[in-house]
Design a protein around this motif. Sequence first.
Motif, PDB file in Angstrom:
ATOM      1  N   UNK A   1       0.864  -1.183   0.000  1.00  0.00           N
ATOM      2  CA  UNK A   1       0.000   0.000   0.000  1.00  0.00           C
ATOM      3  C   UNK A   1       0.896   1.226   0.000  1.00  0.00           C
ATOM      4  N   UNK A   2       0.780   2.042  -1.051  1.00  0.00           N
ATOM      5  CA  UNK A   2       1.623   3.231  -1.150  1.00  0.00           C
ATOM      6  C   UNK A   2       0.890   4.482  -0.698  1.00  0.00           C
ATOM      7  N   UNK A   3       1.649   5.531  -0.457  1.00  0.00           N
ATOM      8  CA  UNK A   3       1.053   6.832  -0.110  1.00  0.00           C
ATOM      9  C   UNK A   3       0.522   7.490  -1.369  1.00  0.00           C
ATOM     10  N   UNK A   4      -0.690   8.007  -1.304  1.00  0.00           N
ATOM     11  CA  UNK A   4      -1.329   8.541  -2.513  1.00  0.00           C
ATOM     12  C   UNK A   4      -1.851   9.951  -2.324  1.00  0.00           C
ATOM     13  N   UNK A   5      -1.484  10.594  -1.228  1.00  0.00           N
ATOM     14  CA  UNK A   5      -2.108  11.872  -0.883  1.00  0.00           C
ATOM     15  C   UNK A   5      -1.516  13.057  -1.617  1.00  0.00           C
ATOM     16  N   UNK A   6      -0.298  12.922  -2.136  1.00  0.00           N
ATOM     17  CA  UNK A   6       0.278  14.069  -2.853  1.00  0.00           C
ATOM     18  C   UNK A   6       1.373  13.595  -3.787  1.00  0.00           C
ATOM     19  N   UNK A   7       0.970  13.297  -5.011  1.00  0.00           N
ATOM     20  CA  UNK A   7       1.941  12.857  -6.016  1.00  0.00           C
ATOM     21  C   UNK A   7       2.731  14.056  -6.542  1.00  0.00           C
ATOM     22  N   UNK A   8       3.891  13.766  -7.126  1.00  0.00           N
ATOM     23  CA  UNK A   8       4.696  14.817  -7.738  1.00  0.00           C
ATOM     24  C   UNK A   8       4.258  14.970  -9.194  1.00  0.00           C
TER      25      UNK A   8
ATOM     26  N   UNK B   1       8.728   7.658  -0.648  1.00  0.00           N
ATOM     27  CA  UNK B   1       8.125   8.998  -0.648  1.00  0.00           C
ATOM     28  C   UNK B   1       7.191   9.158  -1.853  1.00  0.00           C
ATOM     29  N   UNK B   2       6.790  10.367  -2.146  1.00  0.00           N
ATOM     30  CA  UNK B   2       5.804  10.599  -3.205  1.00  0.00           C
ATOM     31  C   UNK B   2       6.282  10.092  -4.569  1.00  0.00           C
TER      32      UNK B   2
END
Lengths: 333, 333
Positions: free
Chosen positions: A115-122, A193-194
Motif C-alpha cells: 500500500x503506497x502513499x497517494x495523498x500528494x503525487x509529484x 516517498x511521493x
Amino acid sequence: MKLSSLKSGGRDGTLVVLDQFGDRAVKVPQIAPTMQSALDHWADVEPELRAVFRLLNQGNLKDAFALDVKQLHSPLPRAYQWADGSAYLPHVELVRKSRGAEVPASFYTDPLIYQGGSDSFISPHDPIELIDEAWGCDFEAEIAVITDDVPMGVSAEDARDHIKLLMLVNDVSLRNLIPAELEKGFGFFQGKPASSFSPAAITPDELGEAWDGGRVHLPIKAYVNGKLFGEPLAGSDMTFDFGQLIAHAAKTRHLCAGTIIGSGTVSNQDRSLGHACIMEKRMLEKLQTGNAVTPFLKFGDKVKIEMLDSSGQSIFGPIEQQVVKYDKLRRAA
Amino acid sequence: MKLSSLKSGGRDGTLVVLDQFGDRAVKVPQIAPTMQSALDHWADVEPELRAVFRLLNQGNLKDAFALDVKQLHSPLPRAYQWADGSAYLPHVELVRKSRGAEVPASFYTDPLIYQGGSDSFISPHDPIELIDEAWGCDFEAEIAVITDDVPMGVSAEDARDHIKLLMLVNDVSLRNLIPAELEKGFGFFQGKPASSFSPAAITPDELGEAWDGGRVHLPIKAYVNGKLFGEPLAGSDMTFDFGQLIAHAAKTRHLCAGTIIGSGTVSNQDRSLGHACIMEKRMLEKLQTGNAVTPFLKFGDKVKIEMLDSSGQSIFGPIEQQVVKYDKLRRAA
C-alpha cells in the motif's frame, strides 16, 4: 483516448483531453471538472470524453490550446489508493540473490503488493525534493493502471474489465531507508516517498496490439542524466498481469474508482536491456565484482522515463525530474 | 466543535455540523460541501464552522434537523491517506511474547506505522462484510487524528499544531491472513480490509483537559455482542504521541490535508481493564493456559466502540457494527 490534469484549478487540478500527440488540450468542465470526478462516473462520461478526443484530433475544437507539458500534473494529482505490485520476478530474484536468500515458492503464485502513499503525487516535470542524499534516492520505472469500482472478491479475469486507464510511474525509493524499515515488519513508509506519473493517462485501446488485456508489450525506457539506463520489455517476465494484481488487492475489500495499481519495477531475465532502477544494476555489480559502483541519485541528477510506440512517438509523454535538495523555506514562500 | 458527513450527496457525502450531543445537525454548503473540502481550506473555514456550531447549540438555526445516526458515514467516507501507528507498546510486546520473540530496542524510539487503505471506509453503523469467517475477523479500537497540510521534515512538536480533528477507529483486521502476509515483507494488505470511524470528528478543545496536545486521557470502551470487552486508558502506555507519529510519517514526504493518522490498538500494561482487540485476549490465554479460547468475530457478531466524557456523554458517538457474510449479488442489486 488520452487524458491529463492541469496543475491549475485546485488540489485536484483540471481534467483535460489531450490530442493524439499530446500537443494540444481542451478542458471539459461540462463533462467532468477533475480526473477523479470522471472516474467516479466513468461509464457515463467515457463516451462524451471520447467524442471530445475525436473532435480535438480533427482540429475541430475552438477552445483547444497549445500545451506546455510543465502545465500538467500527474493525471491524478492525489488519489484515494495507490497499491504497487512487484510483478516482475527477475527484480525480486535479484534482490534476494544479492543478500543470499532464496525466493519462496509462493512468490510465483501469490503476488506481492504494498500500500503506497497517494495523498500528494509529484508532477511529472517537477523536482524530487530530498532532504538527505544519504537516503539513497532511486527511481523505479513502472506501468500502472487506474480502475473503476472493483467489487470485493473479483476474479483475475473479471478484474481486467475494470482497467480504464494506463500510466507510467516513477516509484521513487529511498534505498538506504528500506532495509531497516522492512525489518520492522509493517512494510514501506519512509522508504517510499511521493511517486510521480506520466503526463498522460491513456485508455488501453491506444496501445493497439501492444495491450493483451493484462500486460503492455513494449519496452519502458529509463534515462539518467540523459543517458539510457535501461529499456526492459514490459511484456516479458511479468509473472502476474494487471488482472491478477487487481484481484489480489480486492480479495478482502472493495476498491474505489480511481484506484491506481502498479506493476512494480519492470525487469527482465535478459539483463542486456539494462535496468529500470539503479538498485538492480548495483546488485549485479555486487554479485559480479563484490562492489556496487553505480551511485544512487544525487542532488542535480535527472531521470527520464518514457514509452514509445512502434513509430517512435511518446505514448504517455515523458516523466522528467531532477533531484533537488528540499528547501523548507523556499517551499513555504 | 463536532463535524460529520451524511451518506447522501455523493461518494464524499455531505458535511454537517453536529450539536454538542450529536442529536441535531445542519448542512453547511455555503462553507464547505464535504469534509475533505473543509480540510482543504481549514484555516479559512474553521471560524465559520465554529460559528455555526455555536448557533446550533443555542438552538438558533432553522435549517437544523434531528439526526438519525444511520444517516452518517465515517467523517471522511474516503481519504487520501490513512496511516496507522502502533504506538501502544504493551500491544506490540504481547504480540511478540506470544511468539517467543523479543521487542527490538529500536521499537521504543522509532514508531511503527503502516500505510492503510483509505479508498472506501465503512460507515460507523454499516456491517463489516466478510467473505470467509476462517480469515479470523477482529476489531481494533483506536484513536485517530486528521491533519491539515504537514510539511516534510516537520518536528514532533510542530506536528501537534497540525492536528485539527480527532475520531475513533475500528481498524478491522483479518488475523489469520496477517502472519503469511507480513512474512512476505511488504506489510499489510489483505489482512487490513476497510476500517470504520466514529460518526463525529471533533476538534481537540472538545476534550478539555483530557487532551494534552498529543494524547487523549480517557478510556476507550469496546463491547462484543453487548458485553464490555475492554476499556483501556488511551492516555497510558502510548509510547509515541500523535505529534511523534505525524513527524514519523512526514520524514520523507509532505502529508496532504485530510491525512488520517491512527494510534494503533489502545493497550495498557495493566491487563485488568480488558482489551481493545480480541487477539490480545487470545494471546494472554495462550500464554496462561496454552490455548486461545476466545473466538474471533463470526457472522452475526456485533462490535461497539465508544468513548465517554466524565459525565457519561458519548464524545464521538459510537461505532456499532455487525459482521455479515458478503453477498456479492445482494450488494450489486
